[in-house]
Design a protein around this motif. Structure first.
Motif, PDB file in Angstrom:
ATOM      1  N   ASP A 125       0.828  -1.213   0.000  1.00  0.00           N
ATOM      2  CA  ASP A 125       0.000   0.000   0.000  1.00  0.00           C
ATOM      3  C   ASP A 125       0.862   1.263   0.000  1.00  0.00           C
ATOM      4  O   ASP A 125       0.555   2.244  -0.694  1.00  0.00           O
ATOM      5  CB  ASP A 125      -0.933   0.007   1.210  1.00  0.00           C
ATOM      6  N   GLN A 126       1.935   1.241   0.768  1.00  0.00           N
ATOM      7  CA  GLN A 126       2.833   2.411   0.834  1.00  0.00           C
ATOM      8  C   GLN A 126       3.521   2.653  -0.504  1.00  0.00           C
ATOM      9  O   GLN A 126       3.645   3.800  -0.954  1.00  0.00           O
ATOM     10  CB  GLN A 126       3.870   2.204   1.944  1.00  0.00           C
ATOM     11  N   GLU A 155       1.553   9.328  -6.046  1.00  0.00           N
ATOM     12  CA  GLU A 155       1.949  10.715  -5.787  1.00  0.00           C
ATOM     13  C   GLU A 155       2.871  11.246  -6.877  1.00  0.00           C
ATOM     14  O   GLU A 155       2.815  12.424  -7.251  1.00  0.00           O
ATOM     15  CB  GLU A 155       2.632  10.819  -4.417  1.00  0.00           C
ATOM     16  N   HIS A 172       2.395   1.757  -3.438  1.00  0.00           N
ATOM     17  CA  HIS A 172       1.376   2.215  -4.383  1.00  0.00           C
ATOM     18  C   HIS A 172       1.065   3.697  -4.179  1.00  0.00           C
ATOM     19  O   HIS A 172       0.917   4.466  -5.146  1.00  0.00           O
ATOM     20  CB  HIS A 172       0.100   1.381  -4.216  1.00  0.00           C
ATOM     21  N   LYS A 173       0.975   4.092  -2.924  1.00  0.00           N
ATOM     22  CA  LYS A 173       0.693   5.499  -2.602  1.00  0.00           C
ATOM     23  C   LYS A 173       1.810   6.410  -3.107  1.00  0.00           C
ATOM     24  O   LYS A 173       1.560   7.473  -3.695  1.00  0.00           O
ATOM     25  CB  LYS A 173       0.525   5.661  -1.093  1.00  0.00           C
TER      26      LYS A 173
END
Length: 203
Positions: free
Chosen positions: A42-43, A50, A45-46
Motif C-alpha cells: 500500500d505504501q 503521488e 502504491h501510494k
C-alpha cells in the motif's frame, strides 16, 4: 512412587503447553508477516500515485495504470510466497497480463484513428494470449500432480496382487509335502503290524 508420577505428569503437561505455545507463535508470526507485506504494498502504491500526480495528460493516465498494475502484481506475488499453488501462480500470471494490457491501452490513446484502433487490437490480442498461456501452464502442473498420484496408487495395487499370488503359490507348494508325509507314515505302519502278527504265530 507418587512423587515420581507427579513429576511425570508435570513434564507431560509442560511439553504439551510448549508445543501449543510454539504453534500459536508461528500463527501470529505468519499473520503479522502478511499484514506487514500488505502495508508495504500500500505504501509503495501510494508513493507511485503521488509521482503520477505531478504529471499531466495521457502520461499521467499511463503512470496511474502502471502503479495500479504493480500493486495487483505485488499482491498476487505475496499470495504465491505465502502458498505456492498452481492456482495462485495462475492468478499472478493473470495480474501481470492485466497490468500490461491496461498500460498498453493507455499508451494507445496517444494515437488517433486507424493507428489507435490497430494499437488497441494488438494490445487485446496479447492480453488474450497471455491469459490463455497462464491457464495452460496451471492445467499442466495440475495434471502432472494428478498423474503422479494415480501412478503411485496403481503401483500399490499391483504390489498387493503380487503378494496375493505369492501367498497362493506358496500354499499350493506346501500341500504335496503334507501328502508325502502321510504316505511315509502309512508305509512305516504296515510292516510293523505284519511283524507283530508273525511273532504271535510263532509262539
Amino acid at each position: 512412587m507418587k512423587n515420581t508420577l507427579t513429576i511425570l505428569a508435570a513434564s507431560v503437561a509442560f511439553a504439551f503447553s510448549s508445543a501449543a505455545l510454539a504453534q500459536s507463535s508461528t500463527a501470529m508470526s505468519g499473520s503479522s508477516s502478511g499484514h506487514s507485506s500488505k502495508q508495504t504494498i500500500d505504501q509503495q502504491h501510494k508513493a507511485a500515485m503521488e509521482k503520477c500526480d505531478s504529471m499531466s495528460g495521457n502520461a499521467k493516465d499511463v503512470c496511474k495504470a502502471e502503479a495500479d498494475g504493480q500493486k495487483k502484481i505485488a499482491e498476487a506475488q505475496a499470495k504465491v510466497d505465502s502458498r505456492d499453488t498452481p492456482k495462485n501462480r495462475e492468478k499472478l500470471a493473470e495480474a501481470k497480463a492485466d497490468s500490461d494490457y491496461k498500460v498498453a491501452k493507455e499508451r494507445c490513446d496517444d494515437q488517433t484513428g486507424d493507428a489507435k484502433n490497430a494499437c488497441q487490437k494488438e494490445a487485446k490480442a496479447k492480453h488474450n494470449l497471455a491469459l490463455a498461456e497462464a491457464k495452460k501452464q496451471s492445467q499442466k502442473v495440475t495434471a502432472t500432480g494428478s498423474s503422479g498420484a494415480t501412478g503411485s496408487s496403481a503401483s500399490g495395487r499391483s504390489d498387493t496382487s503380487g503378494n496375493a499370488a505369492g501367498s497362493s503359490s506358496s500354499s499350493s507348494q506346501s500341500q504335496p509335502s503334507s501328502s508325502s508325509t502321510s504316505g511315509m507314515s502309512s508305509g512305516t505302519s504296515t510292516p510293523s503290524s505284519s511283524s507283530q502278527s508273525g511273532t504271535q504265530q510263532s509262539k
